[in-house]
Design an enzyme around this catalytic site. Sequence first.
Site, PDB file in Angstrom:
ATOM      1  N   GLY A  41       0.849  -1.187   0.000  1.00 25.20           N
ATOM      2  CA  GLY A  41       0.000   0.000   0.000  1.00 25.20           C
ATOM      3  C   GLY A  41       0.880   1.232   0.000  1.00 25.20           C
ATOM      4  N   GLY A  43       0.659   4.254   1.161  1.00 19.40           N
ATOM      5  CA  GLY A  43       0.877   4.933   2.427  1.00 19.40           C
ATOM      6  C   GLY A  43       1.780   4.148   3.361  1.00 19.40           C
ATOM      7  N   ASN A  45       3.846   1.801   2.571  1.00 15.93           N
ATOM      8  CA  ASN A  45       5.184   1.730   1.981  1.00 15.93           C
ATOM      9  C   ASN A  45       6.001   2.971   2.315  1.00 15.93           C
ATOM     10  OD1 ASN A  45       4.549  -0.711   0.800  1.00 15.93           O
ATOM     11  ND2 ASN A  45       4.379   0.095  -1.273  1.00 15.93           N
ATOM     12  N   ASN A 184       4.624  10.598 -12.087  1.00 12.88           N
ATOM     13  CA  ASN A 184       5.339   9.963 -13.187  1.00 12.88           C
ATOM     14  C   ASN A 184       4.687  10.404 -14.494  1.00 12.88           C
ATOM     15  OD1 ASN A 184       2.999   8.414 -13.510  1.00 12.88           O
ATOM     16  ND2 ASN A 184       3.869   6.608 -12.485  1.00 12.88           N
ATOM     17  N   THR A 219       8.983  12.120 -12.103  1.00 11.24           N
ATOM     18  CA  THR A 219       9.896  10.990 -12.118  1.00 11.24           C
ATOM     19  C   THR A 219       9.870  10.345 -13.501  1.00 11.24           C
ATOM     20  OG1 THR A 219       8.189   9.497 -11.246  1.00 11.24           O
ATOM     21  CG2 THR A 219       9.619  10.597  -9.651  1.00 11.24           C
ATOM     22  N   GLY A 224      15.860   9.293 -14.739  1.00 11.25           N
ATOM     23  CA  GLY A 224      16.014  10.200 -13.609  1.00 11.25           C
ATOM     24  C   GLY A 224      14.730  10.924 -13.268  1.00 11.25           C
ATOM     25  N   ASP A 245      13.057  -5.729  -9.169  1.00 10.97           N
ATOM     26  CA  ASP A 245      11.613  -5.554  -8.994  1.00 10.97           C
ATOM     27  C   ASP A 245      11.341  -4.080  -8.704  1.00 10.97           C
ATOM     28  OD1 ASP A 245       8.921  -5.670  -8.357  1.00 10.97           O
ATOM     29  OD2 ASP A 245       9.163  -6.976  -6.616  1.00 10.97           O
ATOM     30  N   ASP A 251       7.273   4.782  -4.112  1.00 10.58           N
ATOM     31  CA  ASP A 251       6.950   5.130  -2.727  1.00 10.58           C
ATOM     32  C   ASP A 251       8.220   5.408  -1.930  1.00 10.58           C
ATOM     33  OD1 ASP A 251       4.253   4.657  -3.320  1.00 10.58           O
ATOM     34  OD2 ASP A 251       4.456   2.530  -2.836  1.00 10.58           O
TER      35      ASP A 251
END
Length: 303
Positions: A41, A43, A45, A184, A219, A224, A245, A251
């Site tokens: 999750g 938050g 994380n 992103n 992001t 970068g 992974d 997060d």
Amino acid sequence: MYHYDLLVVGSANADLVIAVERRPDAGETVLGSDLAVHPGGKGANQAVAAARLGARTALLARVGADAHGELLLDSQRAAGVDTVGVLVGGAPTGVALITVDPSGDNSIVVSPGANGRLTPADVRAAASLFHASRVVSAQLEIPLETVVEVVRSLAPDSRFVLNPSPPRPLPGEVLAACDPLIVNEHEARVILGDACVSDAPEDWARLLLAKGPRSVVVTLGAEGALVASREGVARVPSVRVDVVDTTGAGDAFTAALAWRLGAGEPLARAAAYAARVGAAAVTRAGAQESYPSAGELEELGLG
């Protein structure tokens, strides 16, 4: 005097993860690995990532009164997160169904569960946490009206960081509080909507900044990141690592950035640190279990 460096308000999920050779097309079935269950999750994380780095961290979230909820609480406490703000009950714990391919890329479907029951009233009841926190971070795996209440509950001198994931149009009140708004490419395009008239990330950053945030971070994965504020737009270089992974890497980036901003670092420097934390996270499988401590960052040459 702030008691917490970072208060994270957001989701807490059980991540149900299967590794696959490739993700299925519509109507197709593929075989995968044994099911692995991890605490996750956005938050939860972020809270674990910040606490592992040394930030005094609290989490405001909701989990179910079930085994997945216990898993999440245990993970937070083991990382050193203060769970006084974690509410229990109201619905089953949220679940994320995650497939990971050999390149480390993932696809995620989230069942919000108890996350959808984190209400504005819960935020108002946690006023003491807000007044004790230097920086407050949120995401959009909880109801938008709850995020609006988070903005209204901020202490006068605190800083608000938002990663609008999953993305949706944001009210001006929320945008105006973001310092920064962290997106992103996909999230940038959704929030910009018809205003996204360019394929250049620098233009996205400027267009997003014009919508009202005090600062913006875009992001760009292996390319970068970009940071934008009234002082201009600057690129933050990527860190080259062997990717295992990518689950939860964003997060880790957000948590590290929020913490360093609260410590007084300029946006570009904080983003460069966050990029190193995110890079370390993708070298290991899973989300929370992949997050480095400050000592591990030093050992990897990324501190």
